[in-house]
Design a protein around this motif. Structure first.
Motif, PDB file in Angstrom:
ATOM      1  N   UNK A 147       0.751  -1.287  -0.095  1.00  0.00           N
ATOM      2  CA  UNK A 147      -0.018   0.057   0.038  1.00  0.00           C
ATOM      3  C   UNK A 147       0.857   1.201  -0.137  1.00  0.00           C
ATOM      4  N   UNK A 148       0.922   2.220  -1.006  1.00  0.00           N
ATOM      5  CA  UNK A 148       1.734   3.250  -0.975  1.00  0.00           C
ATOM      6  C   UNK A 148       1.041   4.428  -1.116  1.00  0.00           C
ATOM      7  N   UNK A 149       1.586   5.480  -0.741  1.00  0.00           N
ATOM      8  CA  UNK A 149       0.851   6.910  -0.609  1.00  0.00           C
ATOM      9  C   UNK A 149       2.135   7.850  -1.359  1.00  0.00           C
ATOM     10  N   UNK A 150       1.774   8.471  -2.122  1.00  0.00           N
ATOM     11  CA  UNK A 150       2.951   9.427  -2.711  1.00  0.00           C
ATOM     12  C   UNK A 150       2.481  10.937  -2.274  1.00  0.00           C
ATOM     13  N   UNK A 151       3.748  11.750  -1.849  1.00  0.00           N
ATOM     14  CA  UNK A 151       3.734  12.995  -1.324  1.00  0.00           C
ATOM     15  C   UNK A 151       4.514  13.649  -2.138  1.00  0.00           C
ATOM     16  N   UNK A 152       4.542  15.047  -2.221  1.00  0.00           N
ATOM     17  CA  UNK A 152       5.569  15.812  -3.159  1.00  0.00           C
ATOM     18  C   UNK A 152       6.969  15.683  -2.507  1.00  0.00           C
ATOM     19  N   UNK A 153       7.903  15.438  -3.494  1.00  0.00           N
ATOM     20  CA  UNK A 153       9.287  15.639  -3.322  1.00  0.00           C
ATOM     21  C   UNK A 153       9.585  17.083  -3.237  1.00  0.00           C
ATOM     22  N   UNK A 154      10.724  17.257  -2.587  1.00  0.00           N
ATOM     23  CA  UNK A 154      11.447  18.663  -2.361  1.00  0.00           C
ATOM     24  C   UNK A 154      11.674  19.132  -3.785  1.00  0.00           C
ATOM     25  N   UNK A 155      11.131  20.441  -3.795  1.00  0.00           N
ATOM     26  CA  UNK A 155      11.335  21.185  -5.054  1.00  0.00           C
ATOM     27  C   UNK A 155      12.612  21.601  -5.285  1.00  0.00           C
ATOM     28  N   UNK A 156      13.418  21.630  -6.594  1.00  0.00           N
ATOM     29  CA  UNK A 156      14.629  21.840  -6.888  1.00  0.00           C
ATOM     30  C   UNK A 156      15.032  23.385  -6.486  1.00  0.00           C
ATOM     31  N   UNK A 157      13.977  24.105  -6.612  1.00  0.00           N
ATOM     32  CA  UNK A 157      14.117  25.755  -6.483  1.00  0.00           C
ATOM     33  C   UNK A 157      12.879  25.929  -5.655  1.00  0.00           C
ATOM     34  N   UNK A 158      13.320  26.413  -4.386  1.00  0.00           N
ATOM     35  CA  UNK A 158      12.242  26.638  -3.477  1.00  0.00           C
ATOM     36  C   UNK A 158      12.798  27.626  -2.396  1.00  0.00           C
ATOM     37  N   UNK A 159      12.227  27.714  -1.355  1.00  0.00           N
ATOM     38  CA  UNK A 159      12.394  28.765  -0.263  1.00  0.00           C
ATOM     39  C   UNK A 159      12.867  28.180   0.825  1.00  0.00           C
ATOM     40  N   UNK A 160      13.702  26.957   0.835  1.00  0.00           N
ATOM     41  CA  UNK A 160      14.396  26.389   1.747  1.00  0.00           C
ATOM     42  C   UNK A 160      13.715  25.963   3.012  1.00  0.00           C
TER      43      UNK A 160
END
Length: 286
Positions: free
Chosen positions: A35-48
């Motif tokens: 059973x898998x849940x996908x959440x957003x990966x860290x953005x390459x460009x963001x505000x840290x």
């Protein structure tokens, strides 16, 4: 089919249907269940820090979904629960299927699905655009998986149709259920809108029916160790297939072109995703 069955879970009501179908498929095929849940990966460009805090919050939300899934499955032993970080739910499930050599991916219907109908949500539709393994979509609030004792196949004598038959037969051998192969011949007006004259239309359709009957008869006889019945129906292809409600699951091919071993939705399979009453399994090209 030796790899795991993977169920994509989220907060939608369709997750419970997907979990029930996935559990039945995994138990029947005697393969692991993930059973898998996908959440957003860290953005390459963001505000840290802001990005990190948001990702951490999404990870906690994913863990809550898995907790709900454990409760739905009654803490069944042998189930693996995973949180996957990716750019989208479909992309994350694609990657997990490739990494694990999945036997099947299972998802629920979209939030707008009426009772006992499939209505593909965005994740299901994206999954079916290139997945390497069969994808099963569970209808909303259908009958318990495995309670009807028959496996359906939307059959045409093409590589896609034969791939669907092979996958259905593998499941039927495990359940001991008979197969039902169904081919639908379009009505005269739909089949030959360009021809003039009833005699020409009748002659064409009679020949087509004979060809389809021979193909169905040969296909049913070609499946070892499985009892197979067949039906030739007439009418709108999608409406006739969607009306099948006496099968535990309906297998169909994806389309007749595109990369081998990838699901790519064709016209019939795409429309079936919005109309079918029973779980639909779309099989990659052979």
């Amino acid at each position: 089919m030796t790899g795991p069955v993977i169920v994509g879970a989220d907060h939608s009501p369709g997750t419970a249907d997907a979990l029930a179908l996935g559990r039945w498929l995994a138990e029947t095929l005697e393969v692991p269940l993930i059973v898998a849940v996908v959440h957003p990966a860290p953005s390459a460009i963001g505000s840290g820090r802001v990005d990190a805090e948001w990702i951490a919050d999404r990870h906690r939300a994913a863990e809550r979904i898995l907790t709900e899934a454990r409760s739905t499955l009654d803490d069944r032993t042998g189930v693996e629960y995973r949180v996957v970080a990716s750019t989208s739910a479909a992309h994350g499930l694609h990657d997990l299927a490739e990494q694990t050599g999945a036997a099947m991916l299972v998802v629920g219907s979209g939030a707008a699905a009426p009772a006992a109908r499939i209505f593909a949500g965005s994740t299901a539709e994206r999954l079916l655009a290139g997945t390497i393994c069969p994808v099963a979509v569970a209808p909303a609030g259908g009958v318990a998986p495995g309670s009807l004792g028959r496996i359906g196949v939307a059959y045409v004598d093409t590589p896609d149709g034969r791939a669907a038959l092979s996958a259905a037969a593998a499941l039927a051998r495990r359940t001991g259920s008979p197969l039902l192969l169904v081919t639908v011949v379009a009505g005269g007006d739909a089949a030959l809108p360009f021809m003039i004259g009833d005699d020409a239309e009748r002659a064409f359709l009679d020949t087509a029916r004979e060809t389809y009957e021979d193909a169905l008869r040969n296909a049913a006889a070609s499946v070892p160790d499985v009892s197979a019945e067949w039906e030739l129906r007439s009418g709108d292809v999608v409406e006739e297939l969607a009306a099948l409600d006496d099968v535990d699951v309906l297998f169909c091919g994806s389309r007749g072109y595109g990369p081998t071993r990838r699901v790519l939705l064709g016209g019939v399979s795409g429309r079936l995703l919005r109309r079918a009453r029973r779980p639909l399994v779309v099989v990659p090209r052979a």
